[in-house]
Design an enzyme around this catalytic site. Sequence first.
Site, PDB file in Angstrom:
ATOM      1  N   GLN A   1      -8.493  -3.883  -7.930  1.00 10.59           N
ATOM      2  CA  GLN A   1      -9.283  -2.675  -8.235  1.00 10.59           C
ATOM      3  C   GLN A   1      -8.406  -1.424  -8.301  1.00 10.59           C
ATOM      4  O   GLN A   1      -8.654  -0.514  -9.093  1.00 10.59           O
ATOM      5  CB  GLN A   1     -10.385  -2.482  -7.180  1.00 10.59           C
ATOM      6  CG  GLN A   1     -11.410  -3.595  -7.161  1.00 10.59           C
ATOM      7  CD  GLN A   1     -12.075  -3.783  -8.517  1.00 10.59           C
ATOM      8  OE1 GLN A   1     -12.513  -2.828  -9.140  1.00 10.59           O
ATOM      9  NE2 GLN A   1     -12.131  -5.019  -8.977  1.00 10.59           N
TER      10      GLN A   1
ATOM     11  N   HIS B   1      -4.921   5.025  -2.155  1.00 14.12           N
ATOM     12  CA  HIS B   1      -4.952   4.532  -0.777  1.00 14.12           C
ATOM     13  C   HIS B   1      -5.840   3.286  -0.715  1.00 14.12           C
ATOM     14  O   HIS B   1      -6.938   3.282  -1.289  1.00 14.12           O
ATOM     15  CB  HIS B   1      -5.495   5.628   0.155  1.00 14.12           C
ATOM     16  CG  HIS B   1      -5.525   5.196   1.582  1.00 14.12           C
ATOM     17  ND1 HIS B   1      -4.392   5.158   2.367  1.00 14.12           N
ATOM     18  CD2 HIS B   1      -6.543   4.737   2.361  1.00 14.12           C
ATOM     19  CE1 HIS B   1      -4.710   4.703   3.569  1.00 14.12           C
ATOM     20  NE2 HIS B   1      -6.005   4.442   3.595  1.00 14.12           N
TER      21      HIS B   1
ATOM     22  N   ASN C   1      -2.783  10.419  -5.141  1.00  9.99           N
ATOM     23  CA  ASN C   1      -2.353   9.278  -4.327  1.00  9.99           C
ATOM     24  C   ASN C   1      -3.391   8.180  -4.423  1.00  9.99           C
ATOM     25  O   ASN C   1      -4.572   8.456  -4.641  1.00  9.99           O
ATOM     26  CB  ASN C   1      -2.200   9.705  -2.860  1.00  9.99           C
ATOM     27  CG  ASN C   1      -1.714   8.574  -1.966  1.00  9.99           C
ATOM     28  OD1 ASN C   1      -0.809   7.815  -2.338  1.00  9.99           O
ATOM     29  ND2 ASN C   1      -2.307   8.429  -0.794  1.00  9.99           N
TER      30      ASN C   1
ATOM     31  N   ARG D   1       7.000   7.596   2.450  1.00  8.74           N
ATOM     32  CA  ARG D   1       7.621   8.638   3.277  1.00  8.74           C
ATOM     33  C   ARG D   1       6.674   9.839   3.314  1.00  8.74           C
ATOM     34  O   ARG D   1       6.155  10.254   2.269  1.00  8.74           O
ATOM     35  CB  ARG D   1       8.967   9.039   2.684  1.00  8.74           C
ATOM     36  CG  ARG D   1       9.763  10.001   3.556  1.00  8.74           C
ATOM     37  CD  ARG D   1      11.199   9.999   3.081  1.00  8.74           C
ATOM     38  NE  ARG D   1      11.955  11.173   3.462  1.00  8.74           N
ATOM     39  CZ  ARG D   1      12.801  11.227   4.495  1.00  8.74           C
ATOM     40  NH1 ARG D   1      12.953  10.188   5.271  1.00  8.74           N
ATOM     41  NH2 ARG D   1      13.489  12.323   4.736  1.00  8.74           N
TER      42      ARG D   1
ATOM     43  N   GLY E   1       5.742  -1.540  -6.651  1.00  7.37           N
ATOM     44  CA  GLY E   1       5.371  -0.707  -7.801  1.00  7.37           C
ATOM     45  C   GLY E   1       4.306  -1.289  -8.715  1.00  7.37           C
ATOM     46  O   GLY E   1       4.288  -0.995  -9.918  1.00  7.37           O
ATOM     47  N   SER E   2       3.363  -2.047  -8.149  1.00  9.18           N
ATOM     48  CA  SER E   2       2.347  -2.609  -9.052  1.00  9.18           C
ATOM     49  C   SER E   2       1.388  -1.528  -9.565  1.00  9.18           C
ATOM     50  O   SER E   2       0.937  -1.597 -10.714  1.00  9.18           O
ATOM     51  CB  SER E   2       1.589  -3.760  -8.382  1.00  9.18           C
ATOM     52  OG  SER E   2       0.756  -3.289  -7.356  1.00  9.18           O
ATOM     53  N   ASN E   3       1.094  -0.534  -8.758  1.00  6.57           N
ATOM     54  CA  ASN E   3       0.257   0.568  -9.255  1.00  6.57           C
ATOM     55  C   ASN E   3       1.014   1.406 -10.284  1.00  6.57           C
ATOM     56  O   ASN E   3       0.433   1.862 -11.272  1.00  6.57           O
ATOM     57  CB  ASN E   3      -0.228   1.438  -8.091  1.00  6.57           C
ATOM     58  CG  ASN E   3      -1.433   0.838  -7.412  1.00  6.57           C
ATOM     59  OD1 ASN E   3      -2.525   0.798  -7.978  1.00  6.57           O
ATOM     60  ND2 ASN E   3      -1.239   0.328  -6.200  1.00  6.57           N
TER      61      ASN E   3
HETATM   62  C1  GRF Z   1      -0.989  -0.035  -2.509  1.00  6.66           C
HETATM   63  O1  GRF Z   1      -1.863  -0.830  -1.781  1.00  6.66           O
HETATM   64  C2  GRF Z   1      -1.395   1.409  -2.416  1.00  6.66           C
HETATM   65  O2  GRF Z   1      -2.772   1.589  -2.299  1.00  6.66           O
HETATM   66  C3  GRF Z   1      -0.720   1.847  -1.151  1.00  6.66           C
HETATM   67  O3  GRF Z   1       0.507   1.184  -1.156  1.00  6.66           O
HETATM   68  C4  GRF Z   1       0.399  -0.012  -1.910  1.00  6.66           C
HETATM   69  C5  GRF Z   1       1.455   0.054  -2.946  1.00  6.66           C
HETATM   70  O4  GRF Z   1       1.513  -1.128  -3.706  1.00  6.66           O
HETATM   71  N1  GRF Z   1      -0.603   3.293  -1.104  1.00  6.66           N
HETATM   72  P1  GRF Z   1       2.324  -1.143  -5.046  1.00  6.66           P
HETATM   73  O5  GRF Z   1       3.765  -0.729  -4.720  1.00  6.66           O
HETATM   74  O6  GRF Z   1       1.681  -0.194  -6.005  1.00  6.66           O
HETATM   75  O7  GRF Z   1       2.268  -2.566  -5.525  1.00  6.66           O
END
Ligand code: GRF
Length: 206
Positions: free
Chosen positions: A175, A111, A109, A93, A13-15
Amino acid sequence: MKPRVGVLISGRGSNMQALIRAAANADYPAEVALVISNRADAVGLDIARQHGIAARAIPSRNFRTDRAGHEVQIHEALIGAGCTIVCLAGYMRLLTPEFVTLWAGRMLNIHPSLLPAFPGLDTHARALAAGVKIHGCTVHLVTAAMDEGPILAQAAVPVLPDDTETVLGDRVLTQEHIIYPMALLHYIDSKPTHPESVAALLSPCA
Ligand code: GRF
């Protein structure tokens, strides 16, 4: 009132955390209202709670053959929390076309590649194997085809001679944390959430 965002995760969950941190700023045009994980052991659930954000596990393993049933639970949780936007952030999923249609134009999303290059998994290893000199990440709207859909933002990073998958992945991830909150901000600024469309979202569950 700011639009309420639901974030779907499966892991660290870093994003998600980058979105929560951005939304903690009073000037940011969205609020993270709910985090949902399809895995009960996702570290991101604890991180969300530490930030004071409601976080729920809706385990997909309870719905192995019933993908639609799982998504009904997710949809109802999102609507119950007043969410009008969904951000996928490492949600691992596949979604049914029905769920994607329900949230069409409202689901983003992130990616880890410069789409349309390297859709799917293992993007950093594949970028290294292909010998590309530029790699990066993409925020896009979700459509029925995986890792397609209109591109909202991209960031590029160099691929350096001694890069490993991990080193390159970390450079890209830095990034990701910048462009995801930025893309969501621009998305909201360019496409305000109208009450009538919220009503349209609610109707399939009525
Ligand atoms: C990220 O690299 C994102 O681009 C991809 O899955 C990864 C999730 O990382 N869809 P996090 O859980 O947000 O750290």
